[in-house]
Design a protein around this motif. Structure first.
Motif, PDB file in Angstrom:
ATOM      1  N   PRO A   4       0.532   6.034  -2.854  1.00  0.00           N
ATOM      2  CA  PRO A   4       1.893   5.905  -2.488  1.00  0.00           C
ATOM      3  C   PRO A   4       2.710   5.738  -3.511  1.00  0.00           C
ATOM      4  O   PRO A   4       2.085   5.340  -4.921  1.00  0.00           O
ATOM      5  CB  PRO A   4       1.437   4.242  -1.850  1.00  0.00           C
ATOM      6  CG  PRO A   4       0.405   3.834  -2.543  1.00  0.00           C
ATOM      7  CD  PRO A   4      -0.424   4.813  -2.915  1.00  0.00           C
ATOM      8  N   GLY A   5       4.048   5.777  -3.414  1.00  0.00           N
ATOM      9  CA  GLY A   5       5.345   5.515  -4.323  1.00  0.00           C
ATOM     10  C   GLY A   5       5.389   4.016  -4.254  1.00  0.00           C
ATOM     11  O   GLY A   5       5.034   3.327  -3.315  1.00  0.00           O
ATOM     12  N   TYR A   7       8.526   1.189  -4.563  1.00  0.00           N
ATOM     13  CA  TYR A   7       9.827   1.093  -4.938  1.00  0.00           C
ATOM     14  C   TYR A   7      10.159  -0.519  -5.086  1.00  0.00           C
ATOM     15  O   TYR A   7       9.670  -1.184  -4.303  1.00  0.00           O
ATOM     16  CB  TYR A   7      10.659   1.666  -3.648  1.00  0.00           C
ATOM     17  CG  TYR A   7      12.161   1.068  -3.643  1.00  0.00           C
ATOM     18  CD1 TYR A   7      12.920   1.871  -4.527  1.00  0.00           C
ATOM     19  CD2 TYR A   7      12.666  -0.129  -2.989  1.00  0.00           C
ATOM     20  CE1 TYR A   7      14.216   1.479  -4.832  1.00  0.00           C
ATOM     21  CE2 TYR A   7      14.018  -0.335  -3.182  1.00  0.00           C
ATOM     22  CZ  TYR A   7      14.847   0.393  -3.991  1.00  0.00           C
ATOM     23  OH  TYR A   7      16.046   0.047  -3.998  1.00  0.00           O
ATOM     24  N   HIS A 256       9.756  10.612  -7.267  1.00  0.00           N
ATOM     25  CA  HIS A 256       9.585   9.758  -6.497  1.00  0.00           C
ATOM     26  C   HIS A 256      10.586  10.175  -5.092  1.00  0.00           C
ATOM     27  O   HIS A 256       9.967   9.761  -3.913  1.00  0.00           O
ATOM     28  CB  HIS A 256      10.356   8.384  -6.708  1.00  0.00           C
ATOM     29  CG  HIS A 256      10.198   7.111  -6.148  1.00  0.00           C
ATOM     30  ND1 HIS A 256       9.162   6.376  -6.014  1.00  0.00           N
ATOM     31  CD2 HIS A 256      10.876   6.688  -5.162  1.00  0.00           C
ATOM     32  CE1 HIS A 256       9.323   5.320  -5.115  1.00  0.00           C
ATOM     33  NE2 HIS A 256      10.628   5.682  -4.593  1.00  0.00           N
ATOM     34  N   ASN A 259       8.559  11.821  -2.458  1.00  0.00           N
ATOM     35  CA  ASN A 259       7.741  11.197  -1.554  1.00  0.00           C
ATOM     36  C   ASN A 259       8.378  10.954  -0.246  1.00  0.00           C
ATOM     37  O   ASN A 259       7.653  11.179   1.037  1.00  0.00           O
ATOM     38  CB  ASN A 259       7.661   9.791  -2.083  1.00  0.00           C
ATOM     39  CG  ASN A 259       6.809   9.805  -3.481  1.00  0.00           C
ATOM     40  OD1 ASN A 259       6.528  11.020  -3.852  1.00  0.00           O
ATOM     41  ND2 ASN A 259       6.768   8.683  -4.034  1.00  0.00           N
ATOM     42  N   TYR A 260       9.695  10.531   0.021  1.00  0.00           N
ATOM     43  CA  TYR A 260      10.256  10.508   1.129  1.00  0.00           C
ATOM     44  C   TYR A 260      10.158  11.442   2.189  1.00  0.00           C
ATOM     45  O   TYR A 260      10.158  11.441   3.287  1.00  0.00           O
ATOM     46  CB  TYR A 260      11.676   9.931   1.068  1.00  0.00           C
ATOM     47  CG  TYR A 260      11.844   8.508   0.249  1.00  0.00           C
ATOM     48  CD1 TYR A 260      10.876   7.422   0.452  1.00  0.00           C
ATOM     49  CD2 TYR A 260      12.628   8.406  -0.886  1.00  0.00           C
ATOM     50  CE1 TYR A 260      10.880   6.264  -0.104  1.00  0.00           C
ATOM     51  CE2 TYR A 260      12.514   7.264  -1.864  1.00  0.00           C
ATOM     52  CZ  TYR A 260      11.687   6.291  -1.272  1.00  0.00           C
ATOM     53  OH  TYR A 260      11.667   5.015  -2.425  1.00  0.00           O
ATOM     54  N   TYR A 266       4.657   4.776   0.927  1.00  0.00           N
ATOM     55  CA  TYR A 266       5.608   4.069  -0.285  1.00  0.00           C
ATOM     56  C   TYR A 266       5.390   2.725   0.121  1.00  0.00           C
ATOM     57  O   TYR A 266       5.560   2.419   1.238  1.00  0.00           O
ATOM     58  CB  TYR A 266       6.973   4.724  -0.405  1.00  0.00           C
ATOM     59  CG  TYR A 266       7.857   4.945   0.862  1.00  0.00           C
ATOM     60  CD1 TYR A 266       7.741   6.215   1.431  1.00  0.00           C
ATOM     61  CD2 TYR A 266       8.608   3.761   1.281  1.00  0.00           C
ATOM     62  CE1 TYR A 266       8.695   6.102   2.337  1.00  0.00           C
ATOM     63  CE2 TYR A 266       9.550   4.116   2.353  1.00  0.00           C
ATOM     64  CZ  TYR A 266       9.403   5.220   3.141  1.00  0.00           C
ATOM     65  OH  TYR A 266      10.313   5.260   4.127  1.00  0.00           O
ATOM     66  N   SER A 275       9.045   0.154   3.723  1.00  0.00           N
ATOM     67  CA  SER A 275       7.920   0.641   3.289  1.00  0.00           C
ATOM     68  C   SER A 275       7.302   1.432   4.448  1.00  0.00           C
ATOM     69  O   SER A 275       7.628   1.300   5.448  1.00  0.00           O
ATOM     70  CB  SER A 275       6.618  -0.504   3.105  1.00  0.00           C
ATOM     71  OG  SER A 275       7.192  -1.522   2.240  1.00  0.00           O
TER      72      SER A 275
END
Ligand code: SF4
Length: 378
Positions: A4-5, A7, A256, A259-260, A266, A275
């Motif tokens: 996972p990223g 944030y 990053h 990732n979305y 995340y 998340s």
């Protein structure tokens, strides 16, 4: 599951900018930031034990956003990263990004950030190099400070730099002003930038002023011209327009953010952070006191159905130059694939989309219409 990223939301700002609807508070002190740090660490421990069964998940990327992360001292981040080490494994982390505002970026701050933290990518919220624009947007910094911040960041060691710029600010002469900003960017040779059209968000100062007739938004034709200029600028200066609002020189795409739109999980820590793990999306309450009181259970959650995931994938992938990939589409149920192909055929007939060997993309001359095109899929 892919790594996972991570944030981390820092919800503090000096004051609210005229257009901003992100969650942040303008009144805080050392006591509040100390308890916020403890809350972030408590939430990290909760994720590690409840969602990853104490297996110390390997983190792919880290992004510190806000709010205004650079409003806090570097010691806050050294303590934060030290605390996070016991919850997450950062040994394979490929990107550490940090959002900053020019008015906070002195040489000493930047050098300390470079030396005492693993942060190696800076995203500087400039919005414009023109004082007139900055005044209207109610930003704290000047155009000169923006230029100086880039120079100081490089002196401190940061080569992986990004800046945010905004277009669509003026009813008239906007194109001339936008060109000035882009020329300055080219002169400074920044390898990545984000470009956003100014939008009217309910509840903001700008929204109130527009409602009272004291300010006016740029007409659509003006925004279109400025977007075309952005596309032409990108070609002339070697930037790939890899997402509708993001442009990068080769090798400087933001990992990053991708990732979305690539459905990579995340973890979001902090007030208002979101998340996405497994098929579950969760988000924290956007109220500082409530979050600090109980960071783990101030969450709301929803399980995403395959239909939700399909919608989200198509919406975000159409915004990218890579488009909707055939291999990814193949992972969804037959009925979604059929529906997609039917709609894509209609959009191709209208000249809005094209098919490549691997994917379906929005045509370059229709990219400004991406959101409207994506809506026709749902
Ligand atoms: S500094 Fe950033 S987050 Fe804070 S009010 Fe301005 S635009 Fe919003």
């Amino acid at each position: 599951m892919e790594n996972p990223g991570l944030y981390i939301h820092i919800p503090f700002c000096r004051r609210k900018c005229a257009y901003c609807a992100f969650y942040s508070v303008a009144s805080f002190d050392a006591g509040k930031t100390a308890s916020y740090l403890q809350a972030l660490l408590a939430e990290a421990r909760w994720f590690a034990s409840h969602r990853f069964h104490d297996a110390k998940p390997k983190i792919r990327t880290v992004y510190i956003g806000g709010g205004t992360p650079s409003i806090l001292p570097v010691s806050f981040y050294s303590a934060l990263f030290e605390g996070l080490e016991s919850c997450f494994d950062f040994s394979g982390c490929i990107e550490w990004s940090f959002e900053a505002n020019p008015e906070h970026l002195g040489q000493a701050y930047l050098s300390e950030l470079w030396k005492n933290t693993p942060i190696r990518r800076l995203s500087i919220g400039l919005q414009s190099f023109r004082d007139e624009d900055l005044h209207v947007l109610k930003r704290w910094h000047t155009g000169r400070e923006a230029v100086e911040a880039i120079g100081m960041a490089r002196n401190a060691g940061f080569k992986n730099l990004s800046v945010d710029l905004m277009y669509g600010l003026w009813q008239e002469e906007g194109l001339r002003h936008w060109k000035e900003n882009l020329m300055k960017l080219a002169e400074l040779d920044v390898p990545h930038f984000s470009a956003y059209a100014l939008t009217l968000e309910p509840g903001t100062l700008l929204w109130k002023r527009v409602k009272q007739g004291m300010a006016h938004m740029a007409p659509d034709e003006e925004i279109e011209e400025e977007f075309k200029e952005l596309q032409a600028f990108a070609k002339r200066n070697g930037y790939e327009h890899y997402e509708i609002s993001n442009l990068a020189r080769p090798g400087f795409e933001a990992v990053h953010n991708s990732n979305y739109w690539r459905e990579i999980p995340y973890i979001g820590l902090g007030a208002s952070a979101h998340s996405f793990i497994g098929n579950e999306r969760s988000w924290n309450v956007a109220r500082l006191e409530e979050y600090v009181r109980d960071p783990a259970s101030s969450k709301e959650r929803e399980s995403l159905s395959e239909e939700d995931r399909y919608h989200e994938y198509v919406m975000t992938a159409l915004r990218t130059s890579r488009g909707v990939e055939k291999s990814r589409l193949a992972a969804f149920q037959e009925s979604f694939r059929e529906e997609f192909l039917e709609r894509a055929a209609a959009e191709m007939k209208k000249g809005n989309m094209a098919e490549t060997e691997d994917s379906y993309v929005v045509r370059e001359n229709r990219r400004l219409l991406t959101d409207a095109i994506a809506e026709t899929f749902f």
